[in-house]
Design an enzyme around this catalytic site. Structure first.
Site, short mmCIF file in Angstrom:
data_model
loop_
_atom_site.label_atom_id
_atom_site.label_comp_id
_atom_site.label_asym_id
_atom_site.label_seq_id
_atom_site.Cartn_x
_atom_site.Cartn_y
_atom_site.Cartn_z
N CYS B 276 0.81 -1.23 0.00
CA CYS B 276 0.00 0.00 0.00
C CYS B 276 0.84 1.28 0.00
CB CYS B 276 -0.94 0.04 1.19
SG CYS B 276 -2.11 -1.32 1.23
N CYS B 316 -2.28 -6.07 -27.47
CA CYS B 316 -1.00 -6.73 -27.70
C CYS B 316 0.10 -5.76 -28.06
CB CYS B 316 -1.17 -7.73 -28.82
SG CYS B 316 0.36 -8.51 -29.31
ZN LIG Z 1 -3.54 -1.30 -0.53
#
Ligand SMILES: [Zn+2]
Ligand SMILES: [Zn+2]
Ligand SMILES: [Zn+2]
Ligand SMILES: [Zn+2]
Ligand SMILES: [Zn+2]
Ligand SMILES: [Zn+2]
Lengths: 152, 515
Positions: B276, B316
Site C-alpha cells: 500500500c 497486444c
Molecule cells: Zn492497498
C-alpha cells in the site's frame, strides 16, 4: 432563506458596533462579505497592516461553516502565520466542519483570527506552503487539515 | 509452498493505534485497551478458497447486508445480557464506544452511571425524557429569534436552540455529512453526542430511515477488521484480520461477491504485488509528474520503418504495420523477431553507466528517463487492459452470433471468458510490478523479480495476441488458447508468491523509505 435571516440580523449588529480593529467593508448580499482586520497590539509582524477577509456563505449558514480566506490586493497583504498559506487559505479548526458550531458568527470568526495573529511570534508560513499553493485546487472546506498544533 | 502465514490466522490483539481514533470524542484513552478481532460474531462459514492457499492470498470473508445486520444483532444481544440493559440501549452504548465490546463492558463495570450518562441514557433521561419546550425570555443563538412562542430543545448539557435550528442542524449532519452515531451538540465546544431518543423526537420520518441506515453503516465503519467493498453501489462488506501495521509485509487483496478485487488495506483496486505505502507514493508521483508523463501514454506512434502513423487498437504489444508489414514491439519499438528469440529485453531499464550520471543535468535527465521507463510500462498495461476488454466484448458478440448460426453451445465458448478474465488480472498485476520495480534497489532478488516479470509479460502478450485473430479462427484455437491462459495464470502465481514471500520476510531492498 435560513442563511439570509441570520445574516441580516448579524449585519444590523455589525453596522451598529464592532470590536476595535475589525471593520465591515462590503456586505451587498448574503453570499459574500468582506471584512478588514488589524492587530491592535505592538506585534512587529503585523504592525501598520490591514488584512482583508472574504466570507462566503452557503444556503445553510450558520449550520455550515462559512468559507473564510484572506484576500490580497495592493493595500492588503496576506498575514504571515504558520497556519496561513500564502494564497490566503487558513488552517483553523474553528472553520473546519468538526470545529465549527452554528453559534459562531462573522464577528466571532474575525475576533478569533485577530487573536490568532496577536499571539503569534513566528514570522513564517506553514510547512510545505510552496507546493500547497502550487498544487491545491480544492476549496478550503474540502481540505482535511490536521490540527496538531492548536497552540499557535 | 509454505502457506503458514501468520497474518492470515492471526487473532492477536494489542493494537494501540486504534486509541487515537477515540481522542476526538473526548474520551480518555485506555492504554491497556485491546482490539479483539474475533468478536465480530459472524457465523463461521468459510468460503471455498480453493485447494491450497498461496503465499500472496489472505483469509477473508464476504458478508451481505443481512449477515451484517445479523452479526450486529448477535453482538447487541450478547452484550445486552451481560450489561442487563435492553437491546435498544445496548445498541446506543455500543455505537457510542465504536463497537468495542470489551471497552464498553470494562467501563460499564467501572462506572455505570457515567457510561449511561455520556451516551445520553442517564438516570435523568429515563425519568425525564428529552422534550420540546417553550422558555420565557429565550433567544436562539443560531437564528437569533426571540419570539415568546418559539419551541426550543436542549439536551442535558443545557445548550438550548430553537427546534427549527436544531432540525436544520441534524438534517445537514445526517443528509449532507452522513453522520449518525456521533453527531455533537450544536453548542460551541460541546462534545455531547445527540442521542437517538433526542433524534427521534426532532427529525422527520423520512430522515429517520436514513439515520438508521447510517447507524447500521457505523458497525462496519467502526470495526477495524471490516471494510465496505468500494465498488459503486456494492452492499457487501469484507472481514479480514490484516492490520495497518502489517501492510509493509503483506498486500491483502480480497475478492468481493460483486467480483471486484480490492485491497483490504487501502480500498484501492487490487495492487499486488506492490504494498500500500508504495502504491500511495507511486500514485502521488504520477500525479505530480503527469504533465511530463502525459505525452507517453499517447495512443499513436510512428512505424519505425516507414514512419506511417499507427494506432494501437488492441492490447497486444506485437505491432504489425499495415503499410509496410514491419513487425515491431510497441513498448521498445524494437524489431519483434528479436523479441521472439532472445525474448523480452524491454521490461527492464538498463541502468546507464556511472560516468554519464556525473554531470548533474544528465543525472536529472536520467532520473526522469528512469521514471518514464517504468511509467510507460505501467501505463501501457493499464491501457492494454481496457483495450483487451473492448476486444473481448466485440468477440463475445460474435461468439453469440456463432452460437446462433452454428448451434455451438454456450459452454463451448466460455474459454474466451476465462481467457479474458485471466488477461485482465495479469495485466493488473503486471502494471503494479512496474511501480514495484521502480522502487527496488538493484540486487539479485530484483534480477529474479524481473525475470519473473519478463516471463509473465511474455505469457500475457502471447495470449493477448490471440484475441486479435479473426473470429472464425477462434474456435480452432481453443486448446491453444486454454493452454496459454493457464500458463499466464501460472506465471502470475509464481511472481506473486515470490514477491509475497520476500515481502513477508522483509527481504526487499527499496531505494526509498516508505512512511
Ligand atoms: Zn492497498
Ligand atoms: Zn433558532
Ligand atoms: Zn451541548
Ligand atoms: Zn463488492
Ligand atoms: Zn510501416
Ligand atoms: Zn519491446
Amino acid at each position: 432563506m435560513f442563511a439570509s435571516k441570520r445574516l441580516s440580523k448579524e449585519l444590523t449588529k455589525l453596522q451598529d458596533k464592532l470590536p476595535p480593529g475589525i471593520a465591515l467593508v462590503k456586505a451587498d448580499d448574503f453570499r459574500e462579505w468582506l471584512m478588514d482586520i488589524q492587530v491592535m497590539d505592538e506585534n512587529p509582524i503585523y504592525q501598520g497592516q490591514t488584512y482583508r477577509l472574504k466570507f462566503t456563505f452557503s444556503q445553510s449558514y450558520p449550520i455550515e461553516a462559512p468559507e473564510v480566506v484572506f484576500v490580497r490586493d495592493e493595500s492588503h497583504p496576506i498575514p504571515m502565520h504558520p497556519h496561513i498559506y500564502s494564497n490566503g487559505i487558513i488552517c483553523l479548526d474553528l472553520l473546519d466542519r468538526q470545529g465549527w458550531s452554528p453559534v459562531h458568527n462573522v464577528e466571532s470568526v474575525c475576533v478569533s483570527l485577530q487573536s490568532m495573529l496577536t499571539s503569534n511570534t513566528k514570522n513564517e508560513r506553514p510547512p510545505g506552503d510552496d507546493s500547497f499553493v502550487r498544487h491545491n485546487t480544492q476549496r478550503p472546506r474540502d481540505i482535511n487539515f490536521v490540527f496538531h498544533d492548536n497552540a499557535v | 509452498m509454505d502457506s503458514d502465514n501468520d497474518f492470515n490466522s492471526s487473532q492477536a490483539s494489542g493494537d494501540d493505534f486504534l486509541d487515537d481514533q477515540d481522542s476526538d470524542l473526548g474520551l480518555e484513552d485506555d492504554s491497556d485497551f485491546d482490539m479483539d478481532q474475533d468478536d465480530v460474531g459472524f457465523e463461521s462459514q468459510d468460503k471455498d478458497m480453493g485447494p491450497r492457499k498461496q503465499a500472496y492470498e489472505v483469509d477473508y470473508k464476504v458478508f451481505d447486508p443481512q449477515q451484517i445486520q445479523a452479526s450486529q444483532d448477535n453482538q447487541i444481544d450478547e452484550v445486552s445480557s451481560i450489561l442487563g440493559q435492553p437491546p435498544e440501549a445496548t445498541a446506543i452504548l455500543l455505537r457510542h464506544l465504536r463497537w468495542n465490546k470489551e471497552r464498553l463492558i470494562d467501563r460499564y463495570m467501572d462506572n455505570q452511571e457515567e457510561v449511561l450518562e455520556n451516551a445520553g441514557l442517564g438516570e435523568t433521561a429515563a425519568t425525564n425524557p428529552p422534550k420540546i419546550a417553550k422558555v420565557a425570555g429565550f433567544v436562539c443563538d443560531i437564528c437569533c429569534e426571540d419570539d415568546a412562542n418559539l419551541e426550543t430543545f436542549a439536551m442535558k448539557c443545557g445548550h438550548r436552540f430553537c427546534v427549527d435550528c436544531y432540525r436544520q442542524y441534524l438534517y445537514t449532519k445526517i443528509k449532507e455529512e452522513g453522520e449518525a452515531a456521533r453527531i455533537r451538540c450544536p453548542g460551541d465546544g460541546c462534545n455531547r453526542i445527540v442521542d437517538s431518543k433526542s433524534l427521534d423526537l426532532l427529525v422527520a420520518d423520512e430522515l429517520r430511515s436514513r439515520y438508521h441506515e447510517l447507524l447500521t453503516r457505523t458497525y462496519v465503519d467502526d470495526k477495524d477488521n471490516l471494510r465496505w467493498c468500494p465498488a459503486p453501489n456494492c452492499v457487501y462488506a469484507v472481514e479480514c484480520g490484516v492490520k495497518n501495521k502489517d501492510l509493509m509485509q503483506i498486500v491483502p487483496t480480497v475478492h468481493c461477491e460483486c467480483s471486484h478485487d480490492f485491497c483490504f488495506g487501502c480500498s484501492l483496486s487490487d495492487h499486488q504485488p506492490a504494498p500500500c505505502a508504495l502504491v500511495k507514493m507511486w500514485l502521488k508521483k504520477c500525479e505530480d509528474d503527469s504533465e511530463t508523463a502525459n505525452w507517453i501514454s499517447a495512443n499513436t506512434k510512428e512505424c519505425p520503418k516507414c514512419n506511417s502513423t499507427i494506432e494501437k487498437n488492441g492490447g497486444c504489444n506485437h505491432m504489425t504495420c499495415r503499410k509496410c508489414r514491419h513487425e515491431f514491439c510497441w513498448m521498445c519499438m524494437g524489431v519483434w523477431s528479436e523479441h521472439g528469440t532472445s525474448w523480452y529485453n524491454c521490461n527492464r531499464f538498463e541502468e546507464k553507466s556511472g560516468s554519464e550520471a556525473r554531470d548533474a543535468q544528465a543525472k536529472s535527465r536520467l532520473s526522469l528517463e528512469r521514471y518514464l521507463h517504468y511509467y510507460n510500462r505501467y501505463a501501457n498495461h493499464e491501457q492494454s487492459a481496457k483495450l483487451d476488454k473492448d476486444i473481448y466484448l466485440k468477440t463475445e458478440k460474435k461468439m453469440q452470433q456463432l452460437q446462433n448460426t452454428t448451434g455451438m453451445s454456450w459452454i463451448e465458448v466460455q474459454y474466451l471468458d476465462t481467457a479474458s478474465q485471466a488477461l485482465q488480472q495479469c495485466r493488473q498485476t503486471l502494471k503494479w510490478t512496474y511501480a514495484f520495480a521502480y522502487y527496488l534497489a538493484r540486487n539479485n532478488l530484483t534480477e529474479i523479480f524481473e525475470d519473473n516479470q519478463k516471463d509473465l509479460e511474455m505469457a500475457v502478450e502471447n495470449l493477448s495476441e490471440m484475441f486479435e485473430k479473426p473470429v472464425d479462427q477462434l474456435q480452432g484455437l481453443k486448446v491453444d488458447m486454454m493452454d496459454k491462459t493457464s500458463y499466464c495464470t501460472k506465471r502470475r502465481v509464481i511472481l506473486l508468491n515470490d514477491t509475497a514471500e520476500n515481502l513477508k520476510q522483509g527481504n526487499w531492498e527499496f531505494n526509498v523509505k516508505f512512511s
